[in-house]
Design an enzyme around this catalytic site. Structure first.
Site, PDB file in Angstrom:
ATOM      1  N   ASN A 150     -98.821  60.827  66.219  1.00  0.00           N
ATOM      2  CA  ASN A 150     -98.739  60.214  64.899  1.00  0.00           C
ATOM      3  C   ASN A 150     -98.696  58.696  65.067  1.00  0.00           C
ATOM      4  O   ASN A 150     -98.603  58.194  66.194  1.00  0.00           O
ATOM      5  CB  ASN A 150     -97.496  60.737  64.151  1.00  0.00           C
ATOM      6  CG  ASN A 150     -96.218  60.472  64.928  1.00  0.00           C
ATOM      7  OD1 ASN A 150     -95.826  59.330  65.127  1.00  0.00           O
ATOM      8  ND2 ASN A 150     -95.580  61.545  65.390  1.00  0.00           N
TER       9      ASN A 150
ATOM     10  N   LYS B 254     -82.946  67.594  53.591  1.00  0.00           N
ATOM     11  CA  LYS B 254     -82.776  67.379  55.026  1.00  0.00           C
ATOM     12  C   LYS B 254     -81.324  67.082  55.353  1.00  0.00           C
ATOM     13  O   LYS B 254     -80.787  67.542  56.371  1.00  0.00           O
ATOM     14  CB  LYS B 254     -83.674  66.220  55.469  1.00  0.00           C
ATOM     15  CG  LYS B 254     -83.761  66.020  56.967  1.00  0.00           C
ATOM     16  CD  LYS B 254     -84.855  65.009  57.313  1.00  0.00           C
ATOM     17  CE  LYS B 254     -85.226  65.050  58.778  1.00  0.00           C
ATOM     18  NZ  LYS B 254     -86.378  64.183  59.086  1.00  0.00           N
TER      19      LYS B 254
END
Length: 411
Positions: free
Chosen positions: A211, A338
């Site tokens: 990424n 999260k």
């Protein structure tokens, strides 16, 4: 009122062509509200006049250890004792060598041996002089002085005509470093572990999945934490970014590597910050040889990697755990999910599609998400965001009664 209001700055100027840039540094400190006393070596006065520095600072400029016109107090003791920070800009190879070897043969070098406040040193010299092994050895010695930090010179065209590293850092960068030196060492003695950068999941020896992360945000946190006294360990994925001085770096490549290194370091951590952009999937099979191109499509089966944050935070005990959520939509909702799912105390969320945010840039917009609410930060540099995150970490530690805020004392 700025953080500099009422602060005392002792600016030491030594004899190099970059001495003229110290005038801009005086202006920055005075504009911010600080009181600046300037000490110049005799060689420095050959490049810029004391009158210039006196006019800009509003204070008499000192050049002579035995100048009786400056009052009855012992200046090489009183000046560093009253200073909140000492800034050496430019610091010549001569000045560095004297400090490294405890030589005190003028007002400035004598004051440096008396100093108990933070010292910010900004070297400037010819590129070959900078590269000389003796100079580098002296730099290594002064870097070991408690409370001293070096703002390294930058590369560019030098006054001598050579091009390379040796040019004085920008006055704004030196000014910022001095401000950082004044920060309370509110993480002193605390162990902080963080992950930073990307991971690479190899398909074969020449191809991998990854990424765009560069690790800029994580390394900014590492630098800020080190400035605040933390014992910092960075588990760092592959990146061209240079880690800050004074931190331990564990270089890794894959998500599996990062997990193993982070797990080992986590055992001794009091704060764990998971800022790395870890791959969620890895190829089920890694080929030993390069896969040759052929006609048609290729199907690659991916398997889940270990969720580093969730796995380690499940058994966090009294540790403070900070996660990151890089999102493209519903930023706060996903960050809150999260926060709960991965047992975090704080999640730093941001929209990577927003202008000035995301990967490979020096700025960011972030939202600090906690169980009791969110704090939205404006567009800031990643270094500024790092300190905002650590401000909250210190508060969380203090709420648990597990941190003391050391104060500076003078005899």
């Amino acid at each position: 009122m700025t953080a500099w209001q009422g602060k005392q700055v002792l600016l030491g100027v030594s004899g190099g062509i970059a001495a003229y840039r110290a005038a801009e540094l005086v202006r920055l400190f005075v504009k911010a509200g600080a009181s600046v006393n300037v000490v110049m070596t005799r060689n420095a006065t050959e490049f810029i006049t004391p009158l210039t520095m006196q006019t800009l600072s509003g204070n008499p400029v000192l050049t002579d250890t035995f100048d009786r016109e400056q009052g009855a107090d012992i200046k090489h003791v009183s000046l560093p004792d009253e200073a909140d920070v000492i800034v050496l800009a430019p610091a010549t190879a001569n000045l560095i060598g004297k400090l490294a070897n405890g030589i005190a043969d003028d007002l400035l070098t004598t004051a440096l041996l008396v100093a108990r406040c933070p010292i910010v040193m900004a070297p400037a010299m010819n590129v070959h002089m900078w590269d000389h092994p003796v100079v580098q050895e002296n730099l290594a010695r002064v870097r070991r002085i408690p409370g001293l930090r070096v703002v390294e010179p930058v590369e560019g065209l030098l006054a001598c005509g050579w091009e390379g590293k040796g040019k004085l850092a920008e006055p704004e960068a030196i000014f910022r470093a001095a401000g950082e030196a004044l920060r309370p060492r509110d993480l002193s003695g605390r162990s902080l572990v963080l992950t930073a950068g990307p991971t690479r999941e190899f398909l074969d020896p020449v191809r991998y999945l990854s990424n765009p992360s560069t690790g800029k945000m994580g390394l900014a946190i590492a630098e800020a934490a080190a400035v605040r006294g933390a014992d910092v360990t960075v588990v760092l994925g592959p990146t061209a970014e240079k880690p800050p001085a004074g931190v331990r770096v564990l270089r890794v490549e894959s998500a599996a590597d990062m997990f193993e290194a982070a797990r080992a370091a986590f055992a001794d951590a009091q704060v764990f910050i998971a800022s790395a952009a870890v791959a969620d999937y890895t190829p089920a099979v890694r080929e030993d040889r390069k896969v040759k191109k052929s006609e048609g499509d290729v199907d690659v089966r991916l398997t889940r990697t270990t969720d580093i944050l969730k796995t380690l935070a499940a058994d966090k005990g009294e540790r403070i755990v900070v996660g990151f959520a890089a999102e493209t939509n519903d930023v706060v909702r996903y960050a809150r999910e999260k926060l709960v799912a991965k047992n975090c105390d704080l999640v730093v969320a941001n929209d990577v599609t927003a202008p000035g945010s995301g990967f490979a840039v020096d700025t960011n917009r972030a939202i600090l998400v906690e169980r009791e609410g969110e704090t939205e930060l404006p567009l800031l540099t990643k270094r500024e965001i790092a300190d905002r995150i650590l401000d909250r970490v210190v508060e969380l530690l203090a709420q648990g009664g597990r941190i003391e805020r050391p104060e500076r004392h003078r005899a």
